[in-house]
Structures are given as structure tokens and as C-alpha cells.
Write an enzyme that holds these catalytic residues in place. Structure first.
Site, PDB file in Angstrom:
ATOM      1  CE  LYS A   1     -70.526  11.877  35.427  1.00 37.92           C
ATOM      2  NZ  LYS A   1     -71.173  10.893  34.564  1.00 37.92           N
TER       3      LYS A   1
ATOM      4  CB  SER B   1     -68.031  15.087  34.896  1.00 34.80           C
ATOM      5  OG  SER B   1     -69.060  14.471  34.191  1.00 34.80           O
TER       6      SER B   1
ATOM      7  CE  LYS C   1     -63.238  14.385  33.891  1.00 36.11           C
ATOM      8  NZ  LYS C   1     -64.652  14.643  33.881  1.00 36.11           N
TER       9      LYS C   1
END
Ligand code: NAD
Length: 295
Positions: free
Chosen positions: A170, A95, A238
Site C-alpha cells: 500500500k 492503511s 499519514k
């Protein structure tokens, strides 16, 4: 078809095993030697560095934490891109920021190597079962050629657009998951303060409109006070950083994402970066001076 696999952590290791189980020949690398030894025992070939993986595969799967790791593995010293032949394909299942996916695709294209960005949702249990959901960005013909390989790790595989679209999808997923966990935490705090058992609340509402996959996975963890990852707070920070960076670069405003980002940041400062993201409830517990679930 010879498959290369780099990044054998919580997700990559079981995904790699599922590719092997489907009958593909697999050569793998991770900087963690122990996991390589474990995979050798089940029939995976090992390589000394990413370049050696590239030299010995037709398609390379990467499952790494973030874009700097993907760039190091592909373009660093002894990088996989130096070993891969023209015409080969990289399926990056990490990701990462969708803008970085596009940059990586451009650099690979100079060597006639093609990228699919194919991040996943579902977490470790689904990676083990081979039932993760995969959202893919990239050329349609290449997607179709590698569909069966991706499906060997997944319950669902959907092409959502060109390169970068996989990681945009995502990010959408990660916003929805984080805000769901925060909503569940807030609701459980209310119940504890009102002396209503969160376990009974969970049983009463899980079948109604508020019920969700997130609730089914995270409510029991909060109630049992089991914050072992799963999905680490550090990784969710993140993802939300990537979501905010992306949104700012395309003139979108995500106020709730910014707020949950600060909650995650506070948890990291409190030493909980390695905890599962269900530990978002710990933030609410601290400001409310109460504990949810098992006493
Ligand atoms: P992880 O930290 O468990 O695994 C990452 C692996 O990459 C490790 O084995 C590490 O040794 C290896 N690695 C890092 N840098 C390397 C390098 N330069 N060379 C070789 N190996 C290197 O992470 P994870 O939980 O498996 O997550 C991987 C990706 O999948 C992340 O982008 C994450 O956001 C995403 N993801 C994770 C989950 C989850 O529940 N854990 C779910 C969906 C998506």
C-alpha cells in the site's frame, strides 16, 4: 460466518454494505452514531462497543484511519480483542505502518487470534461498486479461508506475503499516486502558462504512455476545480509519513517521497488538509501565480 465491522467512514460504510449484500450476517460499530443508524436500516446489527462486536463475530474487519485507532479499537477499554474467541481472525483493511501491523499481529497471537493486513486501493467510487484492489499480508491458509469474504468487497485480491507485506504494498501504491498527481499538476501549470487548454492536453495524451488511472481520476477534478474528497490530503500525509518512517527503519532512501511530503505539508498549513489530494495542484498554482482549469 458472522462478520464484525468496525470503522464505517468514506470507505468502510460502502464496504460493509457489500459484505451484507453478499449474504453475510454483519455486526458493526463506529463511534459515529449516525452511520450506525443508517446501516441498521439495511440490516446490519449494531453493537455498543468493539468488545460486543468481538463477542458476536467469527471474523472482524477494521477500516480505520491509522494504527493508533486500530490499537484503541482492538486493545483499548472494551476493545474487540477482549471479545474475540481464540481461533478468530482480524482482517485490518486500514492503511497503517507495516511495522505496526507486525506488532498488532504479535499481540493478537498471544490470544490465538490471527491477523491479515489487507489495505485497499481504489477510493470511494470503487468501494461503492465493490471493485477495490486489496493487497493482503498473512498466513496463506487463513488468506484462502477468507478470500471469498474479502472478494465480496473487491475487484482484485492478491496475497503479497506475510503480515506487513499488505501495508508495504500500500505504501508503494501511495508513493506512486502522490508523485503522479504532482507530475500532472506540474504539466498542467506548464500548459496554462503556455496558454494551451489542459482539457485538450488531457484528451490528447490520456491514451498514450503518460495516461494513467490517476490521470483519468484527477485531471477532471483539477480542471473542474472540484477538490471535494475522495482521498484527503491529511490521509495522504499519514501514508507518506508511514512510508518515510518505514524506509528509514530499513535503510532505504526515498528523495521524491520526501519532497512531495513537504508539498502536502505546505497545503495542510494552508488549510487544505480536508481537500482531495488532487489539490496538490493548488500548491503549484500558488508558487506560479496562475490557476489551472475553469476560470
Ligand atoms: P474516514 O475518516 O472516512 O473513516 C474512518 C472511520 O473510523 C470513521 O467513521 C470514524 O468515526 C471511525 N473511527 C475512528 N476511530 C474510531 C474508534 N476509536 N472507534 C470506532 N470508530 C472509529 O476514513 P476513510 O477514508 O474511510 O479511510 C479509512 C482507511 O482507508 C484509512 O487508513 C485510509 O488511508 C484508507 N483508504 C482510504 C481511501 C479513500 O479514498 N478514502 C482509499 C484507500 C484507502
Amino acid at each position: 460466518m458472522r462478520v464484525g465491522f468496525i470503522g464505517l467512514g468514506i470507505m468502510g460504510k460502502p464496504m460493509c454494505k457489500n459484505v451484507l449484500k453478499a449474504g453475510y450476517e454483519v455486526i458493526a460499530y463506529d463511534r459515529n452514531i449516525e452511520v450506525i443508524e443508517e446501516l441498521k436500516e439495511v440490516g446490519v446489527k449494531s453493537a455498543l462497543n468493539p468488545k460486543e462486536v468481538g463477542e458476536n463475530c467469527d471474523v472482524l474487519i477494521t477500516m480505520l484511519p491509522n494504527s493508533p485507532h486500530v490499537k484503541t479499537v482492538l486493545f483499548g477499554e472494551n476493545g474487540a480483542a477482549d471479545g474475540l474467541k481464540p481461533g478468530s481472525v482480524v482482517i485490518d483493511m486500514s492503511s497503517i505502518n507495516p511495522v505496526e501491523s507486525k506488532n498488532i499481529a504479535k499481540t493478537l497471537a498471544e490470544k490465538e487470534i490471527y491477523l491479515l493486513d489487507a489495505p485497499v486501493s481504489g477510493g470511494e467510487p470503487k468501494a461503492i461498486d465493490g471493485t477495490i484492489s486489496v493487497m493482503v499480508g498473512g498466513n496463506k491458509e487463513i488468506f484462502e479461508k477468507y478470500y471469498d469474504l474479502i472478494k465480496s468487497m473487491a475487484g482484485s485480491v492478491v496475497r503479497v506475503g506475510d503480515v506487513g507485506a499488505g501495508n508495504t504494498t500500500k505504501l508503494a501504491n501511495q508513493i506512486i499516486v502522490a508523485l503522479n498527481i504532482a507530475a500532472l499538476s506540474e504539466a498542467f501549470i506548464l500548459c496554462e502558462k503556455a496558454e494551451v487548454d489542459p482539457q485538450l492536453v488531457f484528451e490528447a495524451i490520456r491514451g498514450g504512455l503518460a495516461g494513467s488511472t490517476v490521470m483519468n481520476a484527477k485531471a477532471p477534478m483539477m480542471i473542474e476545480r472540484d477538490f471535494k474528497p475522495g482521498f484527503r490530503i491529511d490521509l495522504h500525509i499519514k501514508d507518506l509519513q508511514n512510508a518515510l518512517d518505514t524506509s528509514h527503519s530499513i535503510n532505504a532512501s526515498l528523495p521524491l517521497t520526501a519532497q512531495i511530503m513537504e508539498i502536502l505539508q505546505a497545503l495542510k498549513i494552508d488549510g487544505k488538509g480536508e481537500s482531495d489530494h488532487s489539490a496538490i495542484v493548488n500548491y503549484y498554482e500558488k508558487i506560479n501565480n496562475i490557476t489551472v482549469g475553469k476560470k
